[in-house]
Design a protein around this motif. Structure first.
Motif, short mmCIF file in Angstrom:
data_model
loop_
_atom_site.label_atom_id
_atom_site.label_comp_id
_atom_site.label_asym_id
_atom_site.label_seq_id
_atom_site.Cartn_x
_atom_site.Cartn_y
_atom_site.Cartn_z
N THR A 199 -1.23 -110.84 8.10
CA THR A 199 -1.59 -109.47 8.49
C THR A 199 -0.78 -109.04 9.71
O THR A 199 -0.25 -107.93 9.76
CB THR A 199 -3.10 -109.39 8.81
OG1 THR A 199 -3.84 -109.72 7.62
CG2 THR A 199 -3.51 -108.01 9.28
N LEU A 200 -0.66 -109.94 10.68
CA LEU A 200 0.11 -109.63 11.90
C LEU A 200 1.59 -109.42 11.56
O LEU A 200 2.23 -108.51 12.08
CB LEU A 200 -0.04 -110.74 12.94
CG LEU A 200 -1.45 -110.94 13.51
CD1 LEU A 200 -1.47 -112.15 14.45
CD2 LEU A 200 -1.95 -109.69 14.23
N LEU A 201 2.13 -110.27 10.69
CA LEU A 201 3.55 -110.18 10.32
C LEU A 201 3.87 -108.82 9.72
O LEU A 201 4.96 -108.29 9.88
CB LEU A 201 3.91 -111.30 9.33
CG LEU A 201 5.38 -111.38 8.93
CD1 LEU A 201 6.25 -111.79 10.11
CD2 LEU A 201 5.59 -112.34 7.76
N ARG A 202 2.90 -108.22 9.02
CA ARG A 202 3.13 -106.95 8.33
C ARG A 202 2.90 -105.73 9.24
O ARG A 202 2.95 -104.60 8.76
CB ARG A 202 2.23 -106.87 7.10
CG ARG A 202 2.62 -107.92 6.05
CD ARG A 202 1.56 -108.04 4.97
NE ARG A 202 1.33 -106.77 4.30
CZ ARG A 202 0.18 -106.43 3.73
NH1 ARG A 202 -0.85 -107.25 3.76
NH2 ARG A 202 0.06 -105.26 3.14
N SER A 203 2.66 -105.93 10.52
CA SER A 203 2.40 -104.82 11.44
C SER A 203 3.53 -103.80 11.41
O SER A 203 4.70 -104.16 11.27
CB SER A 203 2.24 -105.34 12.87
OG SER A 203 1.14 -106.20 12.97
N THR A 204 3.18 -102.52 11.58
CA THR A 204 4.19 -101.47 11.55
C THR A 204 4.52 -100.93 12.94
O THR A 204 5.43 -100.12 13.09
CB THR A 204 3.73 -100.30 10.65
OG1 THR A 204 2.44 -99.86 11.10
CG2 THR A 204 3.62 -100.75 9.20
#
Length: 198
Positions: free
Chosen positions: A170-175
């Motif tokens: 989830t963190l890796l996909r932050s925008t």
């Protein structure tokens, strides 16, 4: 679009974070051998969402991180390599795993730092270090020193937070950097509450 060599793993790799890997499967030994011939050896790391880590037949996440190979040491039955995460990528298309996994990738935009985020970063670091100290063993990452570069430091903080792989994904996909910091705080507090309940 040229395909990049890929290394699906049971864990998430963040930019600016080192990853040691023990390579023993023939297909990955072939991959590393080819990478060692390149001037800038890089491969993609994606999370295996379901299925075995060895042997293929896995279901892989669509967002991952490129890893730059920095060292390789041969041992009797395997190779020990160290790579460092560089930039985030999206898998556009997997190509045949011949002789190792490969995918066509596009690069995700870097998350941008703004000094206005400094208080949020201070809060995130305090929360992460507090929870590590509470739940981890004394030899943990609680007092690890972070990079001077604020973007690198935030990713390193995400890496040491005591979170499960899906939270890390989830963190890796932050925008945005602000979104990353807020999610890091929320997920770490949620993890702390779960440990307290147990």
């Amino acid at each position: 679009m040229a395909a990049s060599p890929m290394f699906p793993l049971g864990s998430v790799l963040f930019p600016f974070v080192p990853i040691p890997l023990r390579v023993f499967e023939p297909r990955y030994l072939t991959m590393v051998g080819r990478l060692l011939d390149e001037d800038e050896p890089e491969f993609g790391v994606v999370l295996i969402e379901r299925g075995p880590e060895a042997g293929g037949g896995d279901q892989r996440a669509s967002v991952g991180t490129m890893a730059r190979l920095v060292s390789a040491a041969a041992r009797a039955d395997d190779l020990l390599i160290i790579a460092v995460g560089t930039r985030r990528v999206t898998v556009e298309r997997w190509v045949d795993d011949d002789p190792y996994p490969q995918a066509e990738l596009s690069t995700l935009p870097d998350l941008e730092w703004s000094e206005e985020l400094a208080p949020l970063r201070t809060e995130a670091e305090a929360v992460v270090r507090r929870v590590i100290a509470r739940v981890a063993d004394p030899d943990s990452d609680a007092d690890i020193e972070l990079a001077d570069d604020p973007v690198a430091a935030v990713w390193q903080l995400a890496a040491i937070a005591p979170l499960g792989e899906y939270d890390r994904y989830t963190l890796l996909r932050s925008t945005s950097m602000g979104g990353l910091l807020r999610q890091l705080i929320d997920l770490t507090i949620e993890a702390e509450e779960l440990w307290s309940a147990e």
